[in-house]
Design a protein around this motif. Structure first.
Motif, short mmCIF file in Angstrom:
data_model
loop_
_atom_site.label_atom_id
_atom_site.label_comp_id
_atom_site.label_asym_id
_atom_site.label_seq_id
_atom_site.Cartn_x
_atom_site.Cartn_y
_atom_site.Cartn_z
N VAL A 149 0.84 -1.21 0.00
CA VAL A 149 0.00 0.00 0.00
C VAL A 149 0.86 1.24 0.00
CG1 VAL A 149 -1.69 1.32 1.33
CG2 VAL A 149 -1.95 -1.16 1.12
N SER A 194 1.08 4.34 -2.80
CA SER A 194 0.73 5.71 -2.41
C SER A 194 1.86 6.68 -2.67
CB SER A 194 0.31 5.75 -0.94
OG SER A 194 1.41 5.41 -0.11
N ARG A 217 -4.80 -7.08 -6.42
CA ARG A 217 -4.53 -6.25 -5.24
C ARG A 217 -4.25 -4.80 -5.62
NH1 ARG A 217 0.00 -8.55 -3.51
NH2 ARG A 217 -1.20 -10.33 -2.74
N SER A 257 -7.48 -3.14 -6.92
CA SER A 257 -8.40 -2.93 -5.81
C SER A 257 -8.00 -1.72 -4.97
CB SER A 257 -8.47 -4.18 -4.92
OG SER A 257 -8.94 -5.29 -5.64
N LEU A 258 -6.71 -1.61 -4.66
CA LEU A 258 -6.23 -0.48 -3.85
C LEU A 258 -6.44 0.84 -4.57
CD1 LEU A 258 -2.94 -2.03 -2.42
CD2 LEU A 258 -4.95 -1.34 -1.10
N ARG A 299 -10.15 1.75 -4.57
CA ARG A 299 -10.65 2.25 -3.28
C ARG A 299 -10.12 3.63 -2.95
NH1 ARG A 299 -9.79 -3.72 -0.79
NH2 ARG A 299 -11.75 -4.59 -1.53
N GLN A 300 -8.95 3.95 -3.48
CA GLN A 300 -8.40 5.29 -3.30
C GLN A 300 -8.93 6.26 -4.35
OE1 GLN A 300 -4.22 4.50 -3.51
NE2 GLN A 300 -4.14 3.49 -1.51
#
Length: 281
Positions: free
Chosen positions: A55, A59, A77, A80-81, A84-85
Motif C-alpha cells: 500500500v 501511495s 490487489r 483494488s487499492l 478504493r483510493q
C-alpha cells in the motif's frame, strides 16, 4: 474498448513493484524482468514484504507508471487499492506475470513470458477496460463465476487450508487404502438472478453455474446454466450494466479468489474504468 496512444517508454519513469510471492517462486524471471525494464526506462524498484508495504509503495508512486511483477493476485490487489483510493481512472498499470496463477493475466492479453511482458511494458499501448464493481467496493477484472455449491465449498477449504495438513492427509491416503465411495453430485443453487432489474432466473429454477464477465461498451455478459434432468438444458444469456444475485448463502469465484458466503450481491459495470498496457496492435 478504446486504446490510447502510448508515449515513448524511455521518457517515462517506472515504479516496479515486485510481489514477494514472485520473488520466492521464480527469482530468475524477476531478474530478467528487472534487467529488461531497467535497460529501457528509468526505474525505481520496490520490494514490499507484505500488504502494508505494498500500500505504501503505491501511495508514494508520484508520477511514475506502476508496473506489477507478480501473479493474478498481485494485479487484483493493485487494482483494488487504486479503486478504493479513487485513483484508478487517472493511472495506467503494467504487468509482468510471474507465478503459477496467471489465468487472469492471460485472459486480459498480457504476455506470460518475462521478456515479452517486459518489452510490452516499454513498447505497448494502454487499453482502457471495463471493471465489475460490487456493492461492497470489490472489483472483478476478468470473470465472476458461481460454481456448484460443493465445488465452491471445496475451493474455499483448499484456499484456507494449511500446507502441513494437506501433506499429512496425503500421507495417510497413501498408507491406508481408501474405500470406494460413490461420487456425490454437486448440489444445485437456487438463486434469483436479475439483469438491469429484470429477473433472468428465479428461485424456482435450480442452476448449475453462473458466469459474469465484462463485455464491451459498458455491459456485462451473463450466462446461467440451469440444472438439467435428462436432456441438457440450454444456457440462458443476457447483457446488462447491473447484475444482482440473491438467495441462499452462496460463494463465488472472482478472478484469483473465492468470496462469500453472501445472500445478495450486486455488480455494476464501470466502463473504461482502468487502463492496462498491452502489446501494440
Amino acid at each position: 474498448m478504446a486504446t490510447s496512444a502510448t508515449s515513448e517508454a524511455s521518457s517515462e519513469q517506472l515504479l516496479v513493484v515486485i510481489d514477494p510471492v514472485a520473488r520466492r517462486t521464480d527469482g530468475e524471471s524477476v531478474r530478467i524482468a528487472k534487467d529488461v525494464l531497467s535497460a529501457g526506462a528509468q526505474t525505481k524498484v520496490c520490494l514490499p514484504d507484505g500488504p502494508e508495504e505494498f500500500v505504501r509503495a503505491l501511495s508514494r508512486r508520484g508520477s511514475r507508471r506502476l508496473v506489477v511483477v507478480g501473479d493474478d493476485r498481485a494485479l487484483v490487489r493493485a487494482v483494488s487499492l487504486l479503486h478504493r483510493q479513487r485513483e484508478l481512472a487517472g493511472c495506467a498499470l503494467s504487468m509482468v506475470p510471474v507465478g503459477a496463477a496467471l489465468s487472469v493475466a492471460r485472459s486480459l492479453g498480457v504476455p506470460t513470458g518475462a521478456v515479452a511482458a517486459a518489452r510490452s511494458v516499454l513498447d505497448g499501448a494502454v487499453r482502457r477496460m471495463d471493471l465489475l464493481v460490487d456493492d461492497s467496493d470489490g472489483v472483478v477484472l476478468g470473470a465472476l463465476r458461481i460454481p456448484p455449491l460443493s465445488e465452491a465449498h471445496t475451493s474455499l477449504e483448499e484456499a484456507a487450508g494449511h500446507p502441513w495438513l494437506r501433506t499429512a492427509q496425503s500421507l495417510v491416503r497413501t498408507l491406508v487404502p481408501a474405500r470406494e465411495a460413490p461420487a456425490q453430485p454437486p448440489r444445485a443453487a437456487r438463486l434469483r438472478i436479475e439483469v438491469d432489474g429484470e429477473t433472468l432466473v428465479d428461485l424456482d429454477q435450480p442452476v448449475e453455474a453462473v458466469s459474469v464477465v465484462p463485455g464491451e461498451r459498458g455491459v456485462a455478459e451473463v450466462e446461467v446454466r440451469p440444472l438439467s434432468v435428462g436432456a441438457e438444458a440450454s444456457p440462458v444469456r443476457a447483457q446488462g450494466r447491473t447484475v444482482s444475485v440473491s438467495g441462499a448463502d452462496f460463494r463465488y469465484r472472482a478472478d484469483a479468489g473465492v468470496c462469500g458466503p453472501v445472500r445478495r450481491r450486486t455488480w455494476t459495470v464501470w466502463e473504461g474504468a482502468w487502463g492496462l498496457t498491452l502489446p501494440g496492435r
